[in-house]
Design an enzyme around this catalytic site. Sequence first.
Site, short mmCIF file in Angstrom:
data_model
loop_
_atom_site.label_atom_id
_atom_site.label_comp_id
_atom_site.label_asym_id
_atom_site.label_seq_id
_atom_site.Cartn_x
_atom_site.Cartn_y
_atom_site.Cartn_z
N ALA A 270 0.88 -1.08 0.00
CA ALA A 270 -0.15 0.17 0.11
C ALA A 270 0.83 1.32 0.04
CB ALA A 270 -1.02 -0.07 1.26
N VAL A 271 1.26 1.63 -1.03
CA VAL A 271 2.15 2.90 -1.33
C VAL A 271 1.35 3.96 -2.05
CG1 VAL A 271 4.20 1.47 -1.30
CG2 VAL A 271 3.22 2.14 -3.46
N HIS B 36 -8.03 -15.69 -13.82
CA HIS B 36 -8.37 -14.44 -14.32
C HIS B 36 -9.98 -14.16 -14.71
CE1 HIS B 36 -8.40 -10.31 -15.72
NE2 HIS B 36 -6.74 -10.47 -15.47
N GLU C 27 2.65 -10.82 -13.50
CA GLU C 27 1.46 -11.46 -13.77
C GLU C 27 2.12 -12.36 -14.91
OE1 GLU C 27 -2.77 -10.59 -13.46
OE2 GLU C 27 -2.57 -10.34 -15.63
N ASP D 1 -6.45 -3.11 -3.23
CA ASP D 1 -7.40 -2.39 -3.94
C ASP D 1 -8.70 -3.42 -4.16
OD1 ASP D 1 -6.10 -3.47 -5.97
OD2 ASP D 1 -6.57 -2.16 -7.55
C1 GAL Z 1 -6.77 -6.37 -16.36
C2 GAL Z 1 -5.98 -6.25 -15.01
C3 GAL Z 1 -4.52 -6.48 -15.16
C4 GAL Z 1 -4.20 -7.54 -16.17
C5 GAL Z 1 -5.06 -7.60 -17.37
C6 GAL Z 1 -4.78 -8.76 -18.05
O1 GAL Z 1 -8.23 -6.85 -16.06
O2 GAL Z 1 -6.54 -5.00 -14.50
O3 GAL Z 1 -4.06 -6.45 -14.02
O4 GAL Z 1 -4.52 -8.90 -15.13
O5 GAL Z 1 -6.45 -7.75 -17.12
O6 GAL Z 1 -5.09 -8.79 -19.50
#
Ligand code: GAL
Length: 277
Positions: A45-46, A156, A224, A136
């Site tokens: 948390a910066v 994701h 990531e 966040d």
């Molecule tokens: C977005 C996310 C990013 C990354 C990206 C990959 O929704 O905010 O951090 O994960 O997707 O496409």
Amino acid sequence: MIGRTDVNSVTNWNAPLVWEGTFDPVVIDDIYRRMNPRVAVVVLAVGKYTRFLKGFLESGEKYFLVGLRVTYYIFTDNEQDVPNVTLSEGRKITILPVPSAKRWQDVVLSKMKWATVTIDKQIRNEADYLFMMDIDSVFYNRFGAESLSRMSAVLHRAFYKRDQFPYERRPESKAYIPAGEGDYYYTAAVWGGYLEDMYRLVKYCYEQSEEDAKNNIEAVWQEESHLNKYFLYNKPAKVLSPEYLWSDYETPGSDIKLIRISQLVKDYAEVRPNGGQ
Ligand code: GAL
């Protein structure tokens, strides 16, 4: 009855894929409360991100691994802004001062660096499991011990129904994955596992991005991208459905029975040191 027929609850390498309705929370809680593991949660948390701490911590106390021992390790450049949140028994906050950064991309990557250093020096003696989480976000529902394993990765939410993934495709980067390869795309905003396994992986992400930096390249989605490369060739022991990280920007489909934690809507240009890019 435990089980779902509308979603895959196992991966093709036979790891559990966890959705609401695929486990019995009473049984799971009983098992883990007996084992009584110590869980570390590392957050960064910066700058203006300290404003997210209150919501994260307060909701975490309501929903995150309730009944287990949890330490929130907060990396921050602004100690005075860490709110005073009442924690349940067995849970605590450790504040770790870090310098400020100028670009959000550097903020993200510095998280891997500070985590590597601090796990090595301190957390290793204080925890059995470790989660890396983005600050966040807010917990809305149970995020329980069903999420624990040697290595747990979260699908994701934007890609779990697709077969095209935003991997790093430039061979110059250490995160490179050749076209045609890949099975899942995981978020770097929530991942966790055994302390030593997490240490290796956090260090891997840190070192791979350092290598990239030496070669004047930055992977498309920073850590990531490195994480996804690692998980493609070293499969996670457990995969968590996007219930384990949704986004307030999106309405879920009927396969998402409940959202356990969600990224907040925010003004990227306002909150990030170098704006929205
Ligand atoms: C977005 C996310 C990013 C990354 C990206 C990959 O929704 O905010 O951090 O994960 O997707 O496409």
